[in-house]
Motif scaffolding. Structure first.
Motif, PDB file in Angstrom:
ATOM      1  N   GLN A   1      53.818  31.188  58.768  1.00 23.49           N
ATOM      2  CA  GLN A   1      54.259  30.391  59.120  1.00 23.49           C
ATOM      3  C   GLN A   1      56.331  31.344  60.062  1.00 23.49           C
ATOM      4  N   HIS A   2      56.622  31.971  58.923  1.00 28.33           N
ATOM      5  CA  HIS A   2      58.212  32.588  59.041  1.00 28.33           C
ATOM      6  C   HIS A   2      58.593  33.671  59.882  1.00 28.33           C
TER       7      HIS A   2
ATOM      8  N   THR B   1      57.663  33.014  63.405  1.00 32.50           N
ATOM      9  CA  THR B   1      59.008  31.981  64.022  1.00 32.50           C
ATOM     10  C   THR B   1      59.918  33.280  64.172  1.00 32.50           C
TER      11      THR B   1
ATOM     12  N   VAL C   1      66.363  35.132  60.266  1.00 27.27           N
ATOM     13  CA  VAL C   1      66.517  33.367  60.488  1.00 27.27           C
ATOM     14  C   VAL C   1      68.105  33.307  60.726  1.00 27.27           C
TER      15      VAL C   1
ATOM     16  N   LEU D   1      66.169  29.360  67.166  1.00 30.34           N
ATOM     17  CA  LEU D   1      65.608  29.119  66.020  1.00 30.34           C
ATOM     18  C   LEU D   1      64.752  27.929  66.130  1.00 30.34           C
TER      19      LEU D   1
ATOM     20  N   ALA E   1      61.689  29.053  68.757  1.00 24.39           N
ATOM     21  CA  ALA E   1      60.916  29.318  67.891  1.00 24.39           C
ATOM     22  C   ALA E   1      59.820  29.261  66.622  1.00 24.39           C
ATOM     23  N   ARG E   2      60.748  27.944  65.930  1.00 21.94           N
ATOM     24  CA  ARG E   2      59.760  27.166  65.158  1.00 21.94           C
ATOM     25  C   ARG E   2      58.628  26.230  66.137  1.00 21.94           C
TER      26      ARG E   2
ATOM     27  N   ALA F   1      56.509  28.385  66.825  1.00 20.29           N
ATOM     28  CA  ALA F   1      55.494  29.001  66.341  1.00 20.29           C
ATOM     29  C   ALA F   1      54.027  27.768  65.293  1.00 20.29           C
ATOM     30  N   ARG F   2      54.549  26.417  65.794  1.00 23.13           N
ATOM     31  CA  ARG F   2      54.379  25.575  65.215  1.00 23.13           C
ATOM     32  C   ARG F   2      52.753  25.065  65.458  1.00 23.13           C
TER      33      ARG F   2
END
Length: 128
Positions: free
Chosen positions: A16-17, A20, A76, A84, A87-88, A91-92
């Protein structure tokens, strides 16, 4: 929660990171030095060349276990908050997408045919 479950959870969080950071690096609002750092971290994570070769016991994998997460954390930390968050979210959404089994099957068939053809070609050379 067993060791296997804990390891799976940490691997999922790392994935996940990584997603992101990937989406943050592609965002034009991200400063270019942070984009460059994200590229270097991703290249190091995916590169077969390490600072310390993996065949050296313990220390070989220690650089991967330290450098990649530290690099991700630095990217990050240096990325603007609004980028951020965006982007999160991306990514989800990306991690929730289904896997394309027909595409995977197609790739397996292409590789199988390539290996079959290469084997026939190699055996033909050795018969002559």
């Amino acid at each position: 929660m067993g060791l296997l479950d804990s390891t799976k959870a940490k691997a999922a969080a790392l994935k996940q990171h990584t997603l992101t950071v990937y989406f943050a690096a592609r965002d034009p609002r991200t400063p270019w030095p942070v984009r460059l750092l994200a590229l270097l971290v991703a290249a190091y994570a995916l590169s077969p060349i390490d600072l310390v070769p993996d065949f050296i016991p313990v220390v070989g994998y220690l650089d991967d276990l330290l450098l990649v997460p530290l690099g991700l954390a630095l990217v990050v930390r240096l990325t603007p908050i609004e980028v951020l968050e965006s982007a999160r979210e991306r990514a989800r959404q990306a991690s929730g997408k289904p896997v394309s089994w027909p595409a995977a099957a197609f790739i397996v068939v292409v590789w199988s045919v390539a290996v079959w053809w290469a084997a026939r070609w190699a055996l033909g050379i050795f018969r002559a």
